[in-house]
Enzyme design. Structure first.
Site, PDB file in Angstrom:
ATOM      1  N   ASP A 169     -25.921  42.422  51.525  1.00  0.00           N
ATOM      2  CA  ASP A 169     -24.891  43.089  50.708  1.00  0.00           C
ATOM      3  C   ASP A 169     -24.801  44.581  50.998  1.00  0.00           C
ATOM      4  OD1 ASP A 169     -24.330  40.723  49.420  1.00  0.00           O
ATOM      5  OD2 ASP A 169     -25.455  41.222  47.600  1.00  0.00           O
ATOM      6  N   ARG A 200     -34.960  51.203  37.912  1.00  0.00           N
ATOM      7  CA  ARG A 200     -33.612  51.763  38.067  1.00  0.00           C
ATOM      8  C   ARG A 200     -33.521  53.262  37.826  1.00  0.00           C
ATOM      9  NH1 ARG A 200     -32.610  48.137  41.533  1.00  0.00           N
ATOM     10  NH2 ARG A 200     -31.921  46.112  40.754  1.00  0.00           N
ATOM     11  N   ASP A 237     -27.782  46.275  35.688  1.00  0.00           N
ATOM     12  CA  ASP A 237     -28.206  47.309  36.628  1.00  0.00           C
ATOM     13  C   ASP A 237     -27.110  48.332  36.919  1.00  0.00           C
ATOM     14  OD1 ASP A 237     -30.870  46.566  36.887  1.00  0.00           O
ATOM     15  OD2 ASP A 237     -30.371  44.979  38.307  1.00  0.00           O
ATOM     16  N   SER A 272     -30.507  34.901  43.172  1.00  0.00           N
ATOM     17  CA  SER A 272     -30.420  36.349  43.255  1.00  0.00           C
ATOM     18  C   SER A 272     -31.768  36.901  42.809  1.00  0.00           C
ATOM     19  CB  SER A 272     -29.297  36.845  42.336  1.00  0.00           C
ATOM     20  OG  SER A 272     -29.536  38.192  42.015  1.00  0.00           O
TER      21      SER A 272
HETATM   22  N1  ARG Z   1     -32.331  40.542  33.925  1.00  0.00           N
HETATM   23  C1  ARG Z   1     -33.166  41.547  34.496  1.00  0.00           C
HETATM   24  C2  ARG Z   1     -32.758  42.904  34.007  1.00  0.00           C
HETATM   25  O1  ARG Z   1     -31.646  43.094  33.636  1.00  0.00           O
HETATM   26  C3  ARG Z   1     -33.213  41.481  35.992  1.00  0.00           C
HETATM   27  C4  ARG Z   1     -31.929  41.804  36.693  1.00  0.00           C
HETATM   28  C5  ARG Z   1     -31.951  41.637  38.190  1.00  0.00           C
HETATM   29  N2  ARG Z   1     -32.179  40.283  38.480  1.00  0.00           N
HETATM   30  C6  ARG Z   1     -31.880  39.659  39.607  1.00  0.00           C
HETATM   31  N3  ARG Z   1     -32.288  38.457  39.716  1.00  0.00           N
HETATM   32  N4  ARG Z   1     -31.198  40.204  40.560  1.00  0.00           N
HETATM   33  O2  ARG Z   1     -33.553  43.809  34.010  1.00  0.00           O
END
Ligand code: ARG
Length: 428
Positions: A13, A93, A122, A174
């Site tokens: 990506d 993040r 995110d 993912s």
């Molecule tokens: N749900 C989790 C959060 O919001 C992880 C998000 C990323 N998850 C992923 N499988 N790409 O912190």
């Protein structure tokens, strides 16, 4: 937009995003890759960034900083989102956002970019953090503004432009990783009734095939783990050690339906061996060293902090102030705990501390009891006073004023009851 700094993972990506940003905005793209452990740093990532068309590639090893400044405060707080998720993705993040802003300044860039979609948490975390740190920077998320390509389209897009792409087989999920946890969603996991298939897990063995249980001693100083089985380790080593041990014993699998900030419920599988062990250990030591009032108040702080972190509000004053409280509350959380890793669970089996508030002479039911039993009578008389007054004043009139209950509701007559009297002795 003349120059943009892209948070670059080295995956398909973001590799496509480098070329897409250049073509769409006719701008220069600088890539930033942040190593937050757990396999988040792909080998040769800087070469791939350049091959995708980046004018410069930064790679930052932020593992130590990530643990010290982001992970540790949340371990000290016992912060788990919705009581379950140790916040691994959410914690990385703000760190990545902070580095994006710094690189943007150093590079004289007018924008930053990230590869998040438009329906997750995110994107919110990145956008909000970047704008708290530098409101003048534009934030672009290619996935949100038109780069909606399928995996096959992305592969073609990259091939047409000679972009080196990672040769991994298409994952059905993912995934996001860092040293504090692995987050795995989508695919068959989107049905919350479906048992997670074995391939949803990568860090942990199935608990049923774990080896014989082991016990380890974890030592804490001021609420932070410093040694395992007497061996002092730096923060990253310590987390890595527990990651390996926990994973080998199937510890840290979490199947969670959580509430995203954007209003969606989503099902996520987490693997957090080190976090699971350390949270269990830390809570165990706090139970020995903190008063009941502090423990109660800390649960409130933990929930608030977890929520703020989950919602991407790291750079808020409230977040900073809560971290300050947490750090201060940890002064006395020093000592050792013994944790047993047993087929998928991390169980606390012992704790001790020079600062322990536990007093065996008060707790014991054996000889040596120092507790004043007689004084309990007076204590209870006063402690129970408001309840006796309430029962006397309101209890009797409750029924008359329409309460659905009454202290006089029969209980005994409604339950199967036997009554035994002594046999009458025959008169001789
Ligand atoms: N749900 C989790 C959060 O919001 C992880 C998000 C990323 N998850 C992923 N499988 N790409 O912190």
């Amino acid at each position: 937009m003349k120059k943009v700094v892209l948070a670059y993972s080295g995956g398909l990506d973001t590799s496509v995003a480098v070329a897409w940003l250049r073509e769409k905005y006719d701008c220069e793209v600088v890539c930033l890759t942040v190593d937050v452990g757990g396999g988040s740093l792909r080998e040769g990532v800087e070469k791939r960034a350049i091959s995708a068309g980046a004018s410069r590639a930064y790679v930052v090893d932020a593992r130590e900083r990530f643990v010290r400044d982001f992970v540790w405060p949340h371990l000290q707080a016992n912060a788990l989102y919705q009581g379950a998720y140790p916040l691994a993705t959410a914690l990385a993040r703000p760190l990545i956002a902070q580095l994006l802003v710094e690189v943007a300044r150093r590079e004289g860039a007018d924008a930053v970019a990230h590869g998040c979609t438009g329906k997750g948490n995110d994107q919110v975390r990145f956008d909000v953090a970047v704008h708290a740190l530098d409101p003048g920077l534009e934030v672009v998320a290619p996935m949100r503004v038109g780069m909606g390509l399928t995996r096959d389209q992305e592969i073609d897009y990259a091939a047409e432009r000679g972009i080196e792409i990672p040769i991994t087989k298409a994952s059905p999920y993912s995934i996001d990783v860092n040293l504090w946890g692995r987050s795995c969603e989508t695919g068959v996991l989107e049905d919350p009734w479906v048992t997670p298939p074995p391939d949803a897990y990568e860090w942990t063995v199935a608990p049923s095939s774990a080896p014989e249980p082991v016990e380890l001693v974890i030592e804490f100083e001021g609420g932070l783990p410093v040694a395992i089985d007497g061996e002092r380790l730096d923060p990253v080593e310590l987390v890595d050690r527990l990651h390996d041990l926990g994973g080998a014993h199937g510890v840290g699998r979490i199947d969670h339906v959580e509430d995203r900030l954007v209003g969606i419920k989503s099902r996520e599988i987490y693997e957090t061996p080190a976090a699971t062990i350390l949270h269990e250990a830390h809570r165990g030591l706090e139970s020995l060293t903190l008063t009941k009032d502090t423990l109660r108040f800390n649960r409130t702080v933990a929930n608030e902090l977890a929520q703020l972190t989950y919602d991407g509000l790291w750079f808020s004053a409230l977040h900073r102030d809560l971290r300050g409280y947490v750090a201060s509350s940890q002064r006395v959380v020093s000592g050792e705990v013994r944790v047993r890793l047993d087929h998928g669970s991390a169980v606390l089996v012992g704790r001790r501390s020079p600062l322990s508030l536990y007093d065996k002479n008060l707790a014991t039911y054996d000889t040596g009891d120092a507790f004043d039993h007689a004084a309990a009578v007076g204590f209870i008389g006063i402690f129970g006073l408001p309840l006796r007054v309430e029962a006397a004043r309101h209890g009797a009139v409750g029924a008359r004023y329409g309460a659905a209950w009454s202290w006089t509701d029969p209980l005994l007559s409604e339950l199967p009851t036997t009554v035994t009297d002594p046999e009458p002795v025959a008169a001789g």
